[in-house]
Scaffold this active site. Structure first.
Site, PDB file in Angstrom:
ATOM      1  N   HIS A 110      16.708  60.079   8.359  1.00  0.00           N
ATOM      2  CA  HIS A 110      17.461  59.629   9.539  1.00  0.00           C
ATOM      3  C   HIS A 110      18.972  59.795   9.309  1.00  0.00           C
ATOM      4  CE1 HIS A 110      13.528  58.239  10.706  1.00  0.00           C
ATOM      5  NE2 HIS A 110      13.461  57.493   9.612  1.00  0.00           N
ATOM      6  N   GLU A 147      17.346  51.377   8.522  1.00  0.00           N
ATOM      7  CA  GLU A 147      16.710  52.222   7.520  1.00  0.00           C
ATOM      8  C   GLU A 147      17.638  53.342   7.086  1.00  0.00           C
ATOM      9  OE1 GLU A 147      13.039  55.407   7.003  1.00  0.00           O
ATOM     10  OE2 GLU A 147      13.240  54.303   8.894  1.00  0.00           O
ATOM     11  N   HIS A 202      12.630  56.984   2.542  1.00  0.00           N
ATOM     12  CA  HIS A 202      12.453  56.230   3.776  1.00  0.00           C
ATOM     13  C   HIS A 202      12.083  54.787   3.471  1.00  0.00           C
ATOM     14  CE1 HIS A 202      12.413  59.494   6.868  1.00  0.00           C
ATOM     15  NE2 HIS A 202      12.172  60.242   5.792  1.00  0.00           N
ATOM     16  N   GLU A 279       7.900  55.857   1.365  1.00  0.00           N
ATOM     17  CA  GLU A 279       8.232  54.694   2.192  1.00  0.00           C
ATOM     18  C   GLU A 279       8.377  53.533   1.212  1.00  0.00           C
ATOM     19  OE1 GLU A 279       8.868  54.730   5.305  1.00  0.00           O
ATOM     20  OE2 GLU A 279       7.727  56.313   6.314  1.00  0.00           O
TER      21      GLU A 279
END
Length: 318
Positions: A110, A147, A202, A279
């Site tokens: 992101h 995030e 992430h 993650e």
């Protein structure tokens, strides 16, 4: 792709170790060496745009003829450098260690500017199997910690760890105020530098009652067929190192025993180098949210990821 112009903060330049004599946070350092976003004292003054961009860039690398072999001539391979705009860039080693000669692509998922660029990140791209958005804003804690910021901070710590051990690092973005790049571009950056390994960082936005980390591994789709086996090994090495280094449990809702094959992610569908996503935690879970917002835990997570990458990269034949 349009990116928002930005000025590299002096603190970020130090963490990245972009210039001679810089001091990036190394393993074992206290969170006082954390990214500027974590510090309670005033941030370092911003330099002029030109001075900041110039000081942020490593010494220019001369183009190498032809494509470099995996792990070879990495300092000469350029991944569309655009440091002044927060784009991707290669960072040379700061030390000589066990990862000398290795190239690692580090992708902080992101970007902080994505929230204000819906028309840009919402455009459709082909991920190797189907259409998906160029990028997304990512998850956030109930308190609003994003995030994108977590991914960025961990990536800075990780980059410093890897460079100190002799690796060259290709970062897919060099700020947390830009937009993108698209997930297709993120995959292409690792491919272009012929990385020995690639990791996309992430944190999940799962059910509040679930917690833990998961490694997302590629599924064969043609383009990535050759990297499925090595990526499975990379995933196993990262899973063991992250569990042991952070104490974070395997995800209680995503995958099995910390591993989740995925065929819907461009970053691994289009990769031609060994690559996985991690993650690191569930930002919607209260216990995990306390971790992801902690500078100390972010540094711990980065060290654990570096340990897993090191295990993989130092295997015979890697």
């Amino acid at each position: 792709m349009r990116r928002i112009a930005w000025v590299l903060p002096a603190a970020a330049a130090l963490v990245c170790g972009c210039g001679a004599g810089s001091s990036a946070p190394a393993a074992g350092q206290s969170p006082s060496s954390a990214p500027a976003s974590h510090r309670s004292e005033p941030a370092a003054p911003r330099a002029s745009p030109k001075a900041s961009a110039d000081s942020a860039k490593p010494a220019p690398a001369k183009p190498a003829p032809g494509k470099p072999a995996p792990g070879k001539n990495a300092a000469s391979a350029r991944a569309q450098p655009d440091v002044a705009g927060g784009g991707p860039e290669l960072f040379r080693p700061t030390g000589t260690g066990i990862l000398r000669g290795k190239v690692v692509a580090v992708d902080p998922g992101h970007n902080g500017g994505n929230f204000a660029a819906a028309s840009v990140i919402g455009k459709l791209i082909w991920n190797g199997r189907e259409s998906e958005s160029c990028d997304t804003t990512g998850a956030e804690t109930n308190g609003g910690y994003t995030e994108a910021q977590f991914n960025w901070n961990v990536a800075l710590y990780l980059t410093a760890e890897l460079r100190a051990e002799g690796a060259t690092v290709a970062l897919t973005r060099t700020s947390n105020t830009g937009v993108g790049p698209c997930v297709t571009e993120r995959a292409a950056i690792g491919n272009e530098v012929h990385a020995n390994a690639a990791i996309s960082i992430h944190a999940d936005g799962g059910p509040p009652g679930g917690r833990g980390f998961a490694i997302l591994e590629p599924v064969a789709d043609g383009t990535n067929d050759a990297i499925i086996g090595p990526s499975v090994i990379l995933g196993a090495d990262l899973r063991a190192a992250f569990a042991g280094g952070t104490g974070e449990p395997f995800s209680s809702y995503d995958g099995t025993d910390g591993i989740q094959p995925r065929n819907d992610l461009a970053g691994i569908n289009l990769s031609t180098v060994p690559k996985v996503f991690i993650e690191c935690a569930n930002m919607r879970n209260a216990a995990d949210a306390a971790l992801v917002t902690s500078p100390r835990w972010q540094a711990t997570a980065a060290r654990a990821i570096a340990a897993g990458l090191t295990t993989f990269l130092t295997r015979a034949g890697s």
